[in-house]
Design a protein around this motif. Structure first.
Motif, PDB file in Angstrom:
ATOM      1  N   PRO A  29      -3.524  -1.622  -9.572  1.00 59.55           N
ATOM      2  CA  PRO A  29      -3.822  -1.873  -8.152  1.00 59.55           C
ATOM      3  C   PRO A  29      -5.234  -1.428  -7.815  1.00 59.55           C
ATOM      4  N   ASP A  48      -8.203   1.497  -2.521  1.00 60.21           N
ATOM      5  CA  ASP A  48      -8.606   1.208  -1.144  1.00 60.21           C
ATOM      6  C   ASP A  48      -9.558   2.299  -0.679  1.00 60.21           C
ATOM      7  N   SER A  86     -12.462  -8.640   4.811  1.00 61.67           N
ATOM      8  CA  SER A  86     -11.147  -8.040   4.993  1.00 61.67           C
ATOM      9  C   SER A  86     -11.251  -6.523   5.141  1.00 61.67           C
ATOM     10  N   SER A 133      -9.131  -4.572   4.043  1.00 62.25           N
ATOM     11  CA  SER A 133      -8.465  -4.051   2.852  1.00 62.25           C
ATOM     12  C   SER A 133      -9.091  -4.658   1.602  1.00 62.25           C
ATOM     13  N   VAL A 153      -9.601  -6.835  -1.668  1.00 64.03           N
ATOM     14  CA  VAL A 153      -9.145  -8.183  -2.005  1.00 64.03           C
ATOM     15  C   VAL A 153      -9.406  -8.434  -3.485  1.00 64.03           C
ATOM     16  N   ARG A 154      -8.431  -9.048  -4.153  1.00 68.56           N
ATOM     17  CA  ARG A 154      -8.617  -9.418  -5.560  1.00 68.56           C
ATOM     18  C   ARG A 154      -8.522 -10.937  -5.667  1.00 68.56           C
ATOM     19  N   ASP A 158      -6.883 -16.506  -4.154  1.00 64.26           N
ATOM     20  CA  ASP A 158      -6.515 -15.168  -3.700  1.00 64.26           C
ATOM     21  C   ASP A 158      -5.270 -14.737  -4.461  1.00 64.26           C
ATOM     22  N   ASP A 159      -5.339 -13.607  -5.150  1.00 61.15           N
ATOM     23  CA  ASP A 159      -4.209 -13.158  -5.957  1.00 61.15           C
ATOM     24  C   ASP A 159      -2.985 -12.823  -5.119  1.00 61.15           C
ATOM     25  N   SER A 160      -3.168 -12.449  -3.857  1.00 63.45           N
ATOM     26  CA  SER A 160      -2.047 -11.994  -3.040  1.00 63.45           C
ATOM     27  C   SER A 160      -1.082 -13.116  -2.678  1.00 63.45           C
ATOM     28  N   ASP A 161      -1.601 -14.338  -2.509  1.00 59.97           N
ATOM     29  CA  ASP A 161      -0.725 -15.438  -2.105  1.00 59.97           C
ATOM     30  C   ASP A 161      -0.976 -16.744  -2.877  1.00 59.97           C
ATOM     31  N   ARG A 189     -13.003  -8.304  -7.736  1.00 60.09           N
ATOM     32  CA  ARG A 189     -12.444  -7.305  -6.825  1.00 60.09           C
ATOM     33  C   ARG A 189     -13.475  -7.016  -5.730  1.00 60.09           C
TER      34      ARG A 189
END
Length: 218
Positions: free
Chosen positions: A10, A13, A34, A36, A38-39, A58-61, A197
Motif C-alpha cells: 500500500p 499517505d 487528489s 489521497s 493515487v496509484r 486508476d488502480d482503485s477502480d 504512484r
C-alpha cells in the motif's frame, strides 16, 4: 486492456489526514489533484492499431484516466496527453537541441492547434536535461501572479525507476514510477507496464507528462 491485479505494498499517505498544506504542488487540473495517494497503471502502448503512446488506468477502480495516441509521422517531436474521453489536456513539443548539449521540451495547456499557434501562447512549463545527466528540471510558468513551483526528476534506466520532487532543496517526493508487479510481489510484468504512484495534491497530469517527456529523453 484489463488492469493487472497487483500485490504491491500500500502507498504511504503523506497528507496526515489534513487539508492541503502550504507548499503543496500547485495543480493545473484541480480534478486531478487528489487529497489521497493515487496509484496508476501505465501501459506504454496506444489503443490505436500501429499507434505509439500510452494508456493509463486508476488502480482503485480500473477506469481509464489518460491516453496518448500517436500515429502521425512526427510523433517524436510533438504529442498530446488526453483524458479518457479524448479531450486534449496538454500538448508537448520537443525543442531544438543547443549544441547537442541540452535537450528540452515545452508543454502547453490544451490543444495548441485549436487555441492558436505556439508563438501566440506561452508554454505551461519547460523540461530541460543536460547531456549525460540522468535527471531533468521542470520550470513552471507563473500564473495569476502566483510564484510557480518547479520540479526535478531523476531516474535510473538500469534499475528502471524514476522519482519526481519539488524543485526546492530537501523537497518531498511527489511521484514515482517503476515496473509493475503481478499477482505475486516477486513477479514483474512486462517492461511496458509501469506503476505511477502520485502523492496527495500532486497533479496527476503533470506527473504523467514528466514520465512521457523523460522517457523520450536520451
Amino acid at each position: 486492456m484489463e488492469v493487472p491485479k497487483s500485490k504491491e505494498t500500500p502507498m504511504e499517505d503523506r497528507s496526515n489526514g489534513a487539508g492541503k498544506p502550504a507548499g503543496s504542488p500547485r495543480g493545473v487540473f484541480p480534478d486531478l489533484c487528489s487529497p489521497s495517494p493515487v496509484r496508476l497503471t501505465v501501459w506504454c502502448k496506444s489503443l490505436l492499431f500501429n499507434g505509439h503512446g500510452y494508456t493509463v488506468f486508476d488502480d482503485s477502480d480500473g477506469r481509464m484516466v489518460f491516453r496518448v495516441d500517436n500515429y502521425a509521422h512526427n510523433w517524436r517531436q510533438e504529442t498530446v496527453l488526453m483524458d479518457q474521453a479524448g479531450n486534449v489536456l496538454l500538448t508537448f513539443r520537443r525543442c531544438r537541441k543547443i549544441l547537442n548539449l541540452m535537450e528540452s521540451w515545452e508543454a502547453y495547456k490544451g490543444d495548441k492547434d485549436v487555441v492558436g499557434t505556439v508563438g501566440q501562447k506561452k508554454p505551461l512549463f519547460k523540461a530541460t536535461k543536460n547531456l549525460g545527466n540522468p535527471s531533468c528540471t521542470v520550470s513552471m510558468v507563473s500564473t495569476n501572479g502566483m510564484e510557480p513551483l518547479g520540479y526535478r526528476m531523476s531516474w535510473s534506466r538500469q534499475n528502471e525507476w524514476s522519482k519526481i520532487y519539488q524543485a526546492e532543496a530537501n523537497a518531498p517526493l511527489v511521484a514515482e514510477v517503476g515496473r509493475k508487479y503481478g499477482a505475486s510481489p516477486k513477479i514483474l510484468l512486462d517492461k511496458d507496464v509501469l506503476t505511477l504512484r502520485v502523492q496527495p495534491w500532486m497533479d496527476q497530469a503533470i506527473a504523467m507528462a514528466m514520465v512521457m517527456i523523460t522517457n523520450s529523453m536520451r
